[in-house]
Design a protein around this motif. Sequence first.
Motif, PDB file in Angstrom:
ATOM      1  N   PHE A 257       0.849  -1.191   0.000  1.00 12.74           N
ATOM      2  CA  PHE A 257       0.000   0.000   0.000  1.00 12.74           C
ATOM      3  C   PHE A 257       0.884   1.240   0.000  1.00 12.74           C
ATOM      4  CE2 PHE A 257      -2.288   3.446   2.060  1.00 12.74           C
ATOM      5  CZ  PHE A 257      -3.543   3.381   1.467  1.00 12.74           C
ATOM      6  N   GLY A 258       0.498   2.234  -0.800  1.00  7.38           N
ATOM      7  CA  GLY A 258       1.162   3.528  -0.715  1.00  7.38           C
ATOM      8  C   GLY A 258       2.310   3.699  -1.683  1.00  7.38           C
ATOM      9  N   PRO A 259       3.336   4.464  -1.301  1.00  2.83           N
ATOM     10  CA  PRO A 259       4.375   4.876  -2.251  1.00  2.83           C
ATOM     11  C   PRO A 259       5.265   3.732  -2.713  1.00  2.83           C
ATOM     12  CG  PRO A 259       4.936   5.560  -0.027  1.00  2.83           C
ATOM     13  CD  PRO A 259       3.538   5.060   0.036  1.00  2.83           C
ATOM     14  N   LYS A 260       5.764   3.868  -3.928  1.00  6.95           N
ATOM     15  CA  LYS A 260       6.728   2.918  -4.482  1.00  6.95           C
ATOM     16  C   LYS A 260       8.070   3.143  -3.795  1.00  6.95           C
ATOM     17  CE  LYS A 260       8.009   1.106  -9.026  1.00  6.95           C
ATOM     18  NZ  LYS A 260       7.807   1.288 -10.493  1.00  6.95           N
ATOM     19  N   VAL A 261       8.623   2.056  -3.238  1.00  8.57           N
ATOM     20  CA  VAL A 261       9.855   2.179  -2.466  1.00  8.57           C
ATOM     21  C   VAL A 261      11.014   1.408  -3.079  1.00  8.57           C
ATOM     22  CG1 VAL A 261       8.673   2.633  -0.286  1.00  8.57           C
ATOM     23  CG2 VAL A 261       9.148   0.264  -0.957  1.00  8.57           C
ATOM     24  N   GLY A 262      10.765   0.699  -4.171  1.00  9.42           N
ATOM     25  CA  GLY A 262      11.816  -0.080  -4.825  1.00  9.42           C
ATOM     26  C   GLY A 262      11.722  -1.546  -4.480  1.00  9.42           C
TER      27      GLY A 262
END
Length: 255
Positions: free
Chosen positions: A179-184
């Motif tokens: 869920f939420g931002p792309k972090v790699g």
Amino acid sequence: MKNLIRIVVLFLVFTSCEKTEDDTNNDCTSNCTVLRGRFVTLNNFPVSNIRVSLKYKIGGGELGGGSTRKIVNIESDQYGNFNKDFFIKDRELGNSAGGYFDVEIDDSKIDINKYIRTNNLIGGSSTDIGFAIYSITRRDTIIDETFYIPIKAFIKVNLNNFVSQRAGDLFEVRTLYPFGPKVGLNTFLNSEYSTGFSGYGNWIATNLNNRLNVFVAEGEKNIIRVIRIKNGIGSSQDFEITVPPNNTLELTYNF
């Protein structure tokens, strides 16, 4: 009494000095900074109608007197994209600027029955996916973020044989999912995206046997976290599941 009146008047004067400036209708034509990104769900399908706003905030201390400049106010389109050029004022640029940029995400317009949102009304909420930027040093900066909004699926969870032995004993289930931002790389969930969570005081045993309707992310690796506080001693267990479409999953745990 007169001194009290003076204090009240001074307080109203200071707090009323807080300024709000609305530049969201302004178009940037040169020396622009870019706020852009995308909202996607399962299989990279777009999610529209999520509002993204950007403000520049300067705190005013205990007595107020700060300021807020509204800069961007847009929604993701049918392709899940949002994109806006904006101008940073001189006083807002660089490491010595007195405020910060605040990006807010409002997903309240998307279907709560279809998607896991930041506020799900039942079962608690996932993390707030807005973020702050404390310094922008160049006007040609591109702020580019992709966010994941899971498809909401429900499973049955049975919490059985709950007998409280002392005050504070607890039997609870929580869910964790992409869920939420792309972090790699999120190794916990084997995902490109951050971790969302629900539960936390909402899906708990209140009787001897309890059958709960718990939401998870469809088509994704989820963690079912079972919390027990038994005779004052706490423990936690994680169980990994992947939830297919049209699932009939039912899980049972004993206290």
